[in-house]
Enzyme design. Structure first.
Site, PDB file in Angstrom:
ATOM      1  N   LYS A  22       0.838  -1.205   0.000  1.00  0.00           N
ATOM      2  CA  LYS A  22       0.000   0.000   0.000  1.00  0.00           C
ATOM      3  C   LYS A  22       0.869   1.250   0.000  1.00  0.00           C
ATOM      4  CE  LYS A  22      -1.717   1.781   3.944  1.00  0.00           C
ATOM      5  NZ  LYS A  22      -1.495   3.226   4.111  1.00  0.00           N
ATOM      6  N   ASN A  23       1.891   1.272   0.861  1.00  0.00           N
ATOM      7  CA  ASN A  23       2.674   2.500   1.021  1.00  0.00           C
ATOM      8  C   ASN A  23       3.604   2.793  -0.153  1.00  0.00           C
ATOM      9  OD1 ASN A  23       1.409   2.927   3.406  1.00  0.00           O
ATOM     10  ND2 ASN A  23       3.204   2.600   4.718  1.00  0.00           N
ATOM     11  N   CYS A 126      -5.243   8.455   9.640  1.00  0.00           N
ATOM     12  CA  CYS A 126      -5.322   7.824  10.957  1.00  0.00           C
ATOM     13  C   CYS A 126      -5.071   8.847  12.058  1.00  0.00           C
ATOM     14  CB  CYS A 126      -4.245   6.753  11.086  1.00  0.00           C
ATOM     15  SG  CYS A 126      -4.603   5.234  10.228  1.00  0.00           S
ATOM     16  N   ARG A 131       0.712  14.768  13.175  1.00  0.00           N
ATOM     17  CA  ARG A 131       1.125  14.598  11.774  1.00  0.00           C
ATOM     18  C   ARG A 131       1.033  15.901  10.972  1.00  0.00           C
ATOM     19  NH1 ARG A 131      -1.173   9.031   9.369  1.00  0.00           N
ATOM     20  NH2 ARG A 131       0.910   8.338   9.018  1.00  0.00           N
ATOM     21  N   PRO A 132       1.863  16.867  11.303  1.00  0.00           N
ATOM     22  CA  PRO A 132       1.830  18.143  10.595  1.00  0.00           C
ATOM     23  C   PRO A 132       2.418  18.047   9.182  1.00  0.00           C
ATOM     24  CG  PRO A 132       3.618  18.106  12.184  1.00  0.00           C
ATOM     25  CD  PRO A 132       2.896  16.814  12.335  1.00  0.00           C
ATOM     26  N   VAL A 133       2.371  19.174   8.448  1.00  0.00           N
ATOM     27  CA  VAL A 133       2.893  19.166   7.074  1.00  0.00           C
ATOM     28  C   VAL A 133       4.041  20.161   6.883  1.00  0.00           C
ATOM     29  CG1 VAL A 133       0.771  18.304   6.000  1.00  0.00           C
ATOM     30  CG2 VAL A 133       1.099  20.767   6.293  1.00  0.00           C
ATOM     31  N   ASP A 134       4.600  20.635   8.001  1.00  0.00           N
ATOM     32  CA  ASP A 134       5.643  21.661   7.911  1.00  0.00           C
ATOM     33  C   ASP A 134       6.821  21.248   7.021  1.00  0.00           C
ATOM     34  OD1 ASP A 134       5.960  19.758   9.957  1.00  0.00           O
ATOM     35  OD2 ASP A 134       7.495  20.963  10.949  1.00  0.00           O
ATOM     36  N   ASP A 316       4.895   0.864  11.933  1.00  0.00           N
ATOM     37  CA  ASP A 316       3.721   0.170  11.395  1.00  0.00           C
ATOM     38  C   ASP A 316       3.630  -1.293  11.844  1.00  0.00           C
ATOM     39  OD1 ASP A 316       2.907   2.459  10.175  1.00  0.00           O
ATOM     40  OD2 ASP A 316       3.421   1.852   8.142  1.00  0.00           O
ATOM     41  N   ARG A 408      -8.503  -0.697   4.745  1.00  0.00           N
ATOM     42  CA  ARG A 408      -7.648   0.327   4.158  1.00  0.00           C
ATOM     43  C   ARG A 408      -6.277  -0.251   3.820  1.00  0.00           C
ATOM     44  NH1 ARG A 408      -6.578   5.036   7.721  1.00  0.00           N
ATOM     45  NH2 ARG A 408      -5.227   5.358   5.954  1.00  0.00           N
TER      46      ARG A 408
END
Ligand code: UD1
Length: 429
Positions: A22-23, A126, A131-134, A316, A408
């Protein structure tokens, strides 16, 4: 809502075919946005996240056709999909589509690289930490994009195209590495990514981009160099096997005992988990077809580990390992260093009678001689499968609720396990 019913106690014996990762599938599908030619991806897993990404890419104008079955192809093999982004018709990835899955935010890289503009909703996914996007935004800025955040959307503008840059990540991020790698393939000049993620999925993406005409060296190491090109072409690529799925089934077999061939699994992608599973008590051998995992009735041993970026022990697989050592002879310590809130399975594992104490990033697991079946709730993708692992050895019946989390990321889980002798079934509705 579907549920999964398990009656514990059966050993696992047989063969489990490992699906495409998946990843890796997600960034590979997103890479189709970088070219107006056709990218053909084979071995795509049939998962809810892949279906969701198809909807997102379709909204940007990507045409997709699924190839039919080919002579000699196994009944359970992955899908082959042709993706063609002839024209990008929409550079916006709306909230309704992006909020369900964090990785859909990654379209921002190819869109701004190819179109000079992208408007992408801040991600969901999830609930395992903030889980930021900086890191993504800093990298895109370094490549010359102007970034604004308006009404929950990130707007990236680079009307004259992106320019190569030196990007040093302060922290290892798989997603930010994928996005910077994809964006840099179409930037003018050279990009160097330092402290890049070394995950095998980054290597898989780089290999596909190279087939598409990108100039990339160093994927799989901490320093990746990309020499930008003006355009990329179509290519054909097969998605790598899912190391997390393989690691999960390896833990399931170690838990129940038995002898299972994980068909297609690659030992090199799982060095650390294999080391740990051997410590716990499994015998694992590499064969021409994959990995063979074996355990006779011997006791499980406790472990002391930290999750780390690749090649360390993957976050994971943390929940699955925790389920496994709930039955070890002794006390294990599992430290989660990647996500701050990734212990939601702990309270559910307690319903089986597991003894786990949480203290910040550390979970101390005191092994118990037996688990008892219980109704439990799936909370996130990997946490859910840890409950399945516990259910496989718990006495009596376990019902896992909210299994859409499992769908998922795990293809035909109940089918793969029941073919190896587990008593497990899906109850619809
Ligand atoms: C990917 C995987 C996920 C895995 C994770 C870590 C996919 C689709 N998902 O997620 O299964 O658990 O890698 O191996 O491949 N961070 C920041 N700022 C950013 C980006 C990330 O602080 O801009 C932090 C995150 O909050 C986290 C850490 O960096 O603490 C690692 O996250 P990252 O590697 O980016 O995870 P994902 O790519 O989202």
């Amino acid at each position: 809502m579907d549920r999964i019913r398990i009656v514990g106690g059966a050993r696992l014996n047989g063969t489990i075919p490992i699906s495409g990762a998946k990843n890796a599938a997600l960034p590979l599908m997103i890479a189709s946005l970088l070219t107006d030619e056709t990218l053909t991806l084979a071995n795509l897993p049939r998962l809810a996240d892949v279906a969701q990404l198809k909807r997102i890419l379709g909204n940007h104008g990507v045409d997709m056709t699924v190839a039919g079955k080919r002579l000699g192809e196994a009944e359970l093999s992955g899908e082959t999909v042709h993706l063609t982004a002839r024209t990008i018709v929409d550079t916006t990835a709306p909230y309704e589509l992006v909020s369900a899955m964090r990785a859909s935010f990654w379209v921002i890289g190819p869109l701004v690289a190819r179109e000079g503009f992208a408007k992408v909703s801040l991600p969901g996914g999830c609930a395992i930490g903030t889980r930021p996007v900086d890191l993504f935004l800093e990298a895109l800025q370094a490549l010359g994009a102007e970034i604004d955040i308006e009404g929950g959307y990130v707007i990236a503008r680079a009307p004259d195209g992106l320019k190569g840059a030196h990007v040093t990540f302060p922290k290892v991020s798989v997603g930010a590495t994928h996005v910077t790698l994809m964006a840099a393939t179409l930037a003018k000049g050279e990009t160097i990514i330092e402290n890049a993620a070394r995950e095998p999925e980054v290597v898989d993406l780089a290999e596909c981009l190279i087939k598409m005409g990108a100039k990339i060296t160093g994927a799989g190491t901490s320093t990746i160099r990309i020499e930008g090109v003006t355009r990329l072409n179509g290519a054909r690529h097969s998605v790598m096997p899912d190391r997390i799925e393989a690691g999960t089934y390896a833990m399931a077999v170690t838990m129940t005992g038995g002898d299972v061939l994980l068909e297609g699994a690659r030992a090199d992608d799982l060095k650390r988990p294999i080391e740990i599973l051997r410590e716990v008590g499994a015998e694992i051998t590499e064969t021409n077809e994959g990995l063979r995992v074996y355990r006779n009735g011997a006791d499980l041993k406790p472990v002391n580990i930290s999750t780390e970026p690749f090649p360390g022990f993957p976050t994971d697989l943390q929940a699955q390992l925790m389920a496994l050592v709930t039955r070890a002879e002794g006390t294990s310590v599992i430290r989660e260093t990647i996500f701050e809130n990734r212990f939601m399975h702990v309270q559910e594992l307690a319903r089986f009678g597991a003894e786990i104490h949480l203290d910040g990033q550390n979970a101390t697991v005191v092994g118990v001689p037996r688990l008892k079946g219980a109704p439990v709730m799936a909370t996130d993708l990997r946490a859910s499968v840890s409950l399945v692992i516990a259910g496989l050895v718990a006495e009596g019946e376990t019902i896992v609720n909210r299994v859409y989390h499992l769908d998922r990321g795990f293809e035909r889980l109940e089918d793969k396990l029941s073919r190896c002798g587990a008593t497990i079934e899906r109850i619809s509705g």
